[in-house]
Design an enzyme around this catalytic site. Structure first.
Site, PDB file in Angstrom:
ATOM      1  N   GLU A  43       0.843  -1.191   0.000  1.00 26.72           N
ATOM      2  CA  GLU A  43       0.000   0.000   0.000  1.00 26.72           C
ATOM      3  C   GLU A  43       0.882   1.245   0.000  1.00 26.72           C
ATOM      4  OE1 GLU A  43      -2.663   2.465   3.224  1.00 26.72           O
ATOM      5  OE2 GLU A  43      -2.777   0.272   3.302  1.00 26.72           O
ATOM      6  N   THR A  73      -4.461   6.060   2.316  1.00 28.91           N
ATOM      7  CA  THR A  73      -4.753   7.436   2.730  1.00 28.91           C
ATOM      8  C   THR A  73      -5.495   8.175   1.615  1.00 28.91           C
ATOM      9  OG1 THR A  73      -2.643   7.340   3.941  1.00 28.91           O
ATOM     10  CG2 THR A  73      -3.803   9.413   3.994  1.00 28.91           C
ATOM     11  N   LYS A 133     -11.164  -1.415   7.305  1.00 23.47           N
ATOM     12  CA  LYS A 133      -9.932  -1.090   8.021  1.00 23.47           C
ATOM     13  C   LYS A 133     -10.288  -0.574   9.424  1.00 23.47           C
ATOM     14  CE  LYS A 133      -6.144   2.289   7.828  1.00 23.47           C
ATOM     15  NZ  LYS A 133      -5.442   3.275   6.970  1.00 23.47           N
TER      16      LYS A 133
END
Length: 215
Positions: A43, A73, A133
């Protein structure tokens, strides 16, 4: 790689390496080290240096392999779209954004929004999130995963934040689908001092802990 295969790879590997704030040159060397250690899901956070270019380069380097590169993000649908066009194969957000989930579903890209409460968890599932998440995981702990899977048993959690070698097994045993590991895997002192062999060993240890916990 299609959506189902990406989600299966995330589960099978059990860990998403969160690569945040690194220079492009460092990112490539770090990627090589952790991939050698068995980590297959990467990621690249959008608050890193030239994240879209980095995603493109890593995708090119591992073309034809089972290494998967996503963007993290991601705070809005515009960023999600840019990341997907750069080659991101999954999208991770720290928050629950309906528009980010919507655009990922439109293009059949796995999406992992951030959640912290039962209300957000159910809302994420209703909106069509593939995984959730749990962030910041170290605030809630492994017990939260175990307890919430009682009433919401179909949720697939990826706890992120504060995951390290000493607690990764607890999260897996609690029922986590996979974990997201940033600083616990991307050890700053190893990266700054180019100790890539030790980084490979650390990645191997994470993979070993996850496999052992699942057994």
């Amino acid at each position: 790689m299609n959506k189902e295969k990406i989600l299966k790879l995330i589960k099978d590997t059990g860990i998403i390496a969160v690569m945040r704030g690194m220079e492009r040159e460092k990112t490539k060397k770090v990627t090589d080290a952790i991939v050698k250690g068995g980590v297959k899901v990467l990621e690249i956070t959008m608050n890193s240096s030239q994240p879209l270019k980095t995603i493109e380069e890593i995708k090119m380097e591992f073309e034809g392999t089972d290494i998967v590169v996503g963007a993290g993000t991601v705070l809005d649908s515009e960023s999600a779209r840019s990341a997907m066009f750069a080659g991101a194969e999954f999208i991770v957000s720290p928050n629950l954004s309906e528009k980010v989930i919507e655009i990922c579903n439109r293009y059949s890209i796995p999406v992992i929004p951030g959640v912290m409460t039962p209300t957000e968890i159910v809302k994420g599932l209703e909106l069509g999130a593939d995984l959730l998440k749990v962030f910041p995981a170290d605030v809630l702990g492994p017990r939260f995963i175990k307890d919430i899977l009682g009433p919401i048993k179909y949720a697939k959690f990826v706890p992120t934040g504060g995951i390290n070698l000493s607690n990764v097994a607890e999260y897996i045993k609690a029922g986590a689908y996979a974990v997201g590991a940033g600083g616990g895997l991307m050890r700053k002192e190893l990266i700054e001092n180019n100790r890539y062999e030790e980084l490979t060993k650390l990645a191997e240890e994470f993979i070993g802990k996850i496999r052992e916990a699942r057994r």
